[in-house]
Write a protein that holds these residues in place. Structure first.
Motif, PDB file in Angstrom:
ATOM      1  N   LYS A 108       0.846  -1.183   0.000  1.00 36.51           N
ATOM      2  CA  LYS A 108       0.000   0.000   0.000  1.00 36.51           C
ATOM      3  C   LYS A 108       0.881   1.231   0.000  1.00 36.51           C
ATOM      4  O   LYS A 108       2.012   1.215   0.451  1.00 36.51           O
ATOM      5  N   GLY A 109       0.337   2.320  -0.505  1.00 39.82           N
ATOM      6  CA  GLY A 109       1.073   3.569  -0.474  1.00 39.82           C
ATOM      7  C   GLY A 109       1.316   4.106  -1.861  1.00 39.82           C
ATOM      8  O   GLY A 109       0.981   3.479  -2.875  1.00 39.82           O
ATOM      9  N   THR A 110       1.896   5.287  -1.890  1.00 44.93           N
ATOM     10  CA  THR A 110       2.200   5.967  -3.145  1.00 44.93           C
ATOM     11  C   THR A 110       3.707   5.967  -3.364  1.00 44.93           C
ATOM     12  O   THR A 110       4.470   6.256  -2.435  1.00 44.93           O
ATOM     13  N   PRO A 111       4.173   5.632  -4.567  1.00 50.67           N
ATOM     14  CA  PRO A 111       5.615   5.619  -4.829  1.00 50.67           C
ATOM     15  C   PRO A 111       6.254   6.976  -4.590  1.00 50.67           C
ATOM     16  O   PRO A 111       5.697   8.018  -4.948  1.00 50.67           O
ATOM     17  N   ALA A 112       7.415   6.964  -3.972  1.00 49.40           N
ATOM     18  CA  ALA A 112       8.177   8.202  -3.782  1.00 49.40           C
ATOM     19  C   ALA A 112       8.816   8.592  -5.116  1.00 49.40           C
ATOM     20  O   ALA A 112       8.927   7.776  -6.035  1.00 49.40           O
ATOM     21  N   LEU A 113       9.221   9.859  -5.209  1.00 48.43           N
ATOM     22  CA  LEU A 113       9.830  10.360  -6.431  1.00 48.43           C
ATOM     23  C   LEU A 113      11.298  10.677  -6.218  1.00 48.43           C
ATOM     24  O   LEU A 113      11.698  11.140  -5.151  1.00 48.43           O
TER      25      LEU A 113
END
Length: 247
Positions: A108-113
């Motif tokens: 779960k979560g949003t990929p870091a950039l």
């Protein structure tokens, strides 16, 4: 029809317009272009050029012409099976309509950039994963058009393997009798027709479904089970097909 009408509006006669249109169906020589050759040429116009993926040596595609046949489950356990043979594996979920890899891989979560605005894959069980499911809510409705799908997959991200017969048979938990619910020879017949190999048979087993829904793929949760061994055999066959691998 638009080309014909346009030609006539410029003062070109119907016969000349038809002759010009017919000439398009001929090659530069005197031999007429076959329907198959024309289809191949026209299809090639819309196919994106193949590009190398930095850091990726081989690409294995898990695909099917229909939904609900276990593509994601196969892809997850195949990836884990390859990792068990000490391969460095990444998993791209190209299903933009109903991505399920995040749930199966318990991520779960949003990929870091990065500083250059590139997305960093999420990791679990030693597998780097990227999915549209990380970028949108699981229940959020999305309307996709062809070019949008291609663009999304291109942003998230190219050699095809043989045929995997998923849900090939059901084994009775009591008597252990194997029943080929969907037929026993379908994959072999299709493989022969397409001149491909059958890479493996995966049984229809409740543990595979339950563990996938829990984010604990069968290769990880029950590595010594017959179901996990089926995926490991599949992984071994896939590795044999990769260029440069010992046969």
């Amino acid at each position: 029809m638009a080309q014909l009408c346009g030609a006539r509006s410029r003062g070109v006669g119907t016969s000349a317009a038809l002759a010009a249109l017919a000439a398009r169906f001929w090659s530069s020589g005197s031999t007429p272009e076959s329907v198959q050759e024309r289809q191949k040429r026209l299809m090639a116009r819309g196919v994106p050029k193949q590009k190398a993926i930095p850091g990726v040596k081989q690409v294995i595609v898990v695909a099917s012409g229909k939904g609900g046949v276990g593509k994601s489950t196969t892809a997850v356990n195949l990836a884990l099976g390859l990792a068990a043979y000490e391969a460095h594996v990444g998993l791209l979920d190209a299903d933009v309509h109903g991505p399920s890899i995040p749930r199966m891989m318990n991520l779960k979560g949003t990929p870091a950039l990065t500083d250059s605005n590139l997305m960093i894959p999420l990791v679990n069980y030693g597998i780097n994963c990227m999915s549209m499911g990380f970028l949108v809510e699981e229940t959020a409705p999305i309307v996709w058009r062809g070019l949008m799908v291609m663009s999304a997959i291109e942003k998230l991200l190219r050699q095809v393997l043989g045929i995997v017969q998923n849900m090939s048979f059901f084994q009775c938990p009591k008597c252990k009798h194997e029943t080929y619910i969907f037929g026993a020879e379908g994959a072999k017949e299709l493989a022969a027709k397409l001149e491909l190999d059958v890479l493996g048979d995966i049984p229809l087993h409740m543990n595979i479904r339950e563990m996938s829904d829990k984010g604990q793929p069968i290769v990880i949760s029950h590595p010594d089970s017959p179901e996990a061994n089926a995926y490991l055999r599949l992984s071994a066959e896939v590795m044999k097909k990769l260029p440069g691998s010992p046969r």
